[in-house]
Design a protein around this motif. Sequence first.
Motif, short mmCIF file in Angstrom:
data_model
loop_
_atom_site.label_atom_id
_atom_site.label_comp_id
_atom_site.label_asym_id
_atom_site.label_seq_id
_atom_site.Cartn_x
_atom_site.Cartn_y
_atom_site.Cartn_z
N THR A 1 0.83 -1.20 0.00
CA THR A 1 0.00 0.00 0.00
C THR A 1 0.87 1.26 0.00
O THR A 1 0.36 2.36 -0.02
CB THR A 1 -0.95 0.02 1.21
N GLU A 2 2.18 1.07 0.05
CA GLU A 2 3.14 2.18 -0.02
C GLU A 2 2.85 3.24 1.04
O GLU A 2 3.01 4.43 0.81
CB GLU A 2 3.10 2.86 -1.39
N SER A 3 2.38 2.82 2.19
CA SER A 3 1.98 3.82 3.18
C SER A 3 2.95 3.97 4.34
O SER A 3 2.99 5.01 4.96
CB SER A 3 0.59 3.47 3.71
N CYS A 4 3.77 2.95 4.63
CA CYS A 4 4.59 3.06 5.84
C CYS A 4 5.83 3.92 5.62
O CYS A 4 6.35 4.51 6.54
CB CYS A 4 4.95 1.69 6.39
N SER B 1 -0.34 6.05 -6.05
CA SER B 1 1.08 5.73 -6.06
C SER B 1 1.75 6.45 -7.20
O SER B 1 1.19 6.61 -8.27
CB SER B 1 1.25 4.22 -6.23
N THR C 1 -2.91 8.65 4.51
CA THR C 1 -2.30 7.47 3.91
C THR C 1 -0.93 7.16 4.49
O THR C 1 -0.67 6.03 4.90
CB THR C 1 -2.16 7.65 2.38
N CYS C 2 -0.04 8.12 4.51
CA CYS C 2 1.34 7.77 4.83
C CYS C 2 1.80 8.25 6.20
O CYS C 2 1.30 9.23 6.74
CB CYS C 2 2.28 8.25 3.73
N THR C 3 2.78 7.54 6.72
CA THR C 3 3.27 7.78 8.07
C THR C 3 3.78 9.21 8.30
O THR C 3 3.34 9.86 9.25
CB THR C 3 4.39 6.78 8.38
N PRO C 4 4.72 9.70 7.48
CA PRO C 4 5.32 10.99 7.83
C PRO C 4 4.30 12.11 7.90
O PRO C 4 4.42 13.01 8.75
CB PRO C 4 6.33 11.24 6.70
N ARG D 1 0.64 11.67 8.14
CA ARG D 1 -0.45 11.36 9.08
C ARG D 1 0.01 11.43 10.53
O ARG D 1 -0.68 11.96 11.38
CB ARG D 1 -1.00 9.95 8.78
N PHE E 1 4.05 10.37 0.78
CA PHE E 1 3.45 9.66 -0.35
C PHE E 1 3.15 10.59 -1.52
O PHE E 1 3.31 10.23 -2.67
CB PHE E 1 2.14 8.99 0.13
#
Lengths: 569, 330
Positions: free
Chosen positions: A43-46, B142, B272-275, B277, B310
């Motif tokens: 999911t390319e999210s981490c 993506s 969606t993404c860690t940095p 969110r 992302f």
Amino acid sequence: MTTTFFIDGQKVTAKDGESVLQAALNAGFDIPHVCFGAELKSTESCRTCLVENEETGRITTSCSLVPKEGMKLSTKTPMVEKGRKINLELLFANHQKKCPDCAEGRWCKIAEKCKSRGLDLKKFAPRTKQGKIERFYDGPCIEFDPNMCINCKKCIEVCRSCSTAFLAEKGEGKHATMGTLTGKVACIFCGQCTTVCPTGALREVRSIKQAEEALADPDMFVIIQPAPAIRAALGEGWNQKPDNTSTGKMYAALRKLNPNKIFDINFGADITTSVEANELVERIENNGVLPMFTSCCPSWVRYVESVQPQLIPNLTSARSPHIHSGVAYKTWWAEKNNIDPKKICVISVVPCTAKKYESSRKELFINDKSIPPVDICLTTRELIIMLKSRGVEWNKLKEDKADALAEHSGAAAIYGASGGVMESALRNTYWKLTGKNMPNLDFKPVRGIQGVKSAEIKIGKLTVRVGVISTIRNLPFILMQLKKDPKAYHYIEVMACPGGCINGGGQPQYEDKNVVKERQESLYDIDSHKKIRTAHENKEVQNYLEWIEKQEESIKESFLETHYHETEI
Amino acid sequence: MNDLLEKIEAAGLIGRGGTGFPVYKKWKSVLAAENNEKFVICNASEGEPGVKKDWELLSKEMDQVFDGMCLACKLIGAKKCWINCNYEYLKKLKKSLEKQVERLAKNNIELILFEEKKNSYLGGESSTIMNVIEGKNEIPRSKKFHATEHGLWGKPTLINNVETFFDVAAVANGTFDNTRLYTISGAVKNPGVFRVSSELSVHDVLEKTNNAIDPKSFVQIGGGACGEIQRGNNLDKPAIGAGSIEVFPLETKPKEILIRCLEFFEKSLCGTCTPCRDGVPQILKLLQENEEVSWKEILEITEVQRISAFCGLGRSIDTPVRSLYESLQK
């Protein structure tokens, strides 16, 4: 077609379609990745699997990077290291806080990995509270802790690709998390989501406490029975692959829990095979409802009851193996050994989350629905936690034996693999219809990890057509065939999990794709080394069935059979 | 038709949406992409605070915007195009937009008026627009694939901002004079949208529009919340991105600017993404819990957002934060 590129100066070859991350992991690189799983689309999210292109200086996630010939990548530049570290620390900021009340305790793989990378999990404040722990359908199988969720969406991916697409995204922005779609589709408790969740936010509803209490209770007669698939995966808790000592070591490990008896669900599997093969022969000979579907996978049964209730008459009425054996212990065996069945606690160790739901189904209870055949179900993962808390080390275990009643055939051993139930039942059916054993007991067309398998077998004058499905998502193939030709099959095995119980929702998490195959092969290996390889040759099972024959008709039915009903979700 | 591409290249047109990508490059890649079906999308989401130029063009010079879209469709061979429209704009301009649908139909181009359900910052991100048009969730895609090759429903897709299409039409009809629109807002005498030479410095743009400011004021320039922040005495470069110039009241403290900015990002992020969110709430926590701004810790997070988020929005959080920090060091 392959592509060759370089990571940290080392040559790496990627197969067609592989991402840089996949190729790097295959080559043994230790690149952290949280949202990427063996069989799943990333999911390319981490944002932790970062690499830097040495020529352009561009930093990207390697899971989304398509390898190009000659490309030079680095995992060690200061920026990559910084990005990786901060993102991991942000991800697990909440995790540290929850550690003390997490059952994984100090054997948590996340904690282990974070430690080895020198991460400071206290650097960031815990995330804002997102809500309470939710049990799916308030049931006994799966629970979700939104506070542990890092929104990687692996569970959503796996639910879409394997199961009923029950899980979906919920909330927006910083509140984005995993949600459940109640009302539209059913959760069938297959637990595949719990095998991919990287933080334990999705997990089985744990029964460790109840099991420990029963084991500690001097008035309880505790019987532990492991399912066929447990021996194929238990060693993974200590990073060990299955081999020919696994069964013995599993019994030795169970002995450490100090139960009164160690039996084996494989004994129950031989009962199921006998009962189910009888039913198949009867349906074929007396124009009964065909095709007959297996019913030992409780997720599959729940799927039929809630989504395809028109198939209810097709399900075999035979009970599932651990329920069959549970009934045998609490009736026939208890009577022989003069033990009050109310004082017997049967603990099944299963590779499954849905068995927790199955064992709570009231229609399976015996003695006027007052006694459950199985009291507690533990997953393989829960057993590993219990063993580790006792300091058990897999490598130091000496092979042990189970107690007398655990004897079983090779046909029972293969129940854990997709196609195994089918193969076992065919061995028995052949014998029942011809009076002889199959000339070659290995029926290979139904083996393997493919999602859909079909085959024909000649038994006397009859050609029996069989189908094998693993993962619910593959069901439409067979249903479409049946629509065209209702007589396309006599007998169909369905397992909700990919590859069958060996890859069940209660098994240890894994990263290497080959694990499922290795687990499966280890079961066929057990079968091939067994002296008796068909259920009808299991003497104790035949003794039990003869004892049941002498009971009243209603009792006979309530011990061996079950029934199903349409369920509203 | 390639004539037009050459003209666009010669005029040095860059996209007016925010990223400032050369227009001819994007058009060329969509043209080169091999597919029998291609699409064009006009981005009229305008979700950044303090930007109103698309509204200015759509309400006053709509024909020329759609001339530009028509040229794009003809060049790349698209039969279908969308305008992803800010719902307030669509409400107000419904009738004239419907006329454009008829106009393009005469050129055998189907124009679809796509109404954004809600106005959001993320809603203007090009891959998010494609997701929403396809009926999927409002999150970015993506970056594995470029829209120019693998866009809407996997087909080569050209997405440009309203002003970009307007500029292309100007280049085609020879009226392009190297000007662009600036949205000037905040603590100024004469706020509004102005057409001025794109080569002027921000300082000169402010002077020319009768908006001269105190050299000590903070100004955010470029793309709304993700634009860079400078002092009033350091405005000698032209504005980039979407051309917004927002002047903060003189008494505004750097910390207040940061909090406002980060609160906007927190409200806008997709999760969606860690940095992004997890990083944005952590920065806000640092800002709220400490009297002094903990620059070191904050910049460490925004730097990681810049290299690893992302989508472009997450990657741009670093711009205002770092430029504000640097302007304080001067």
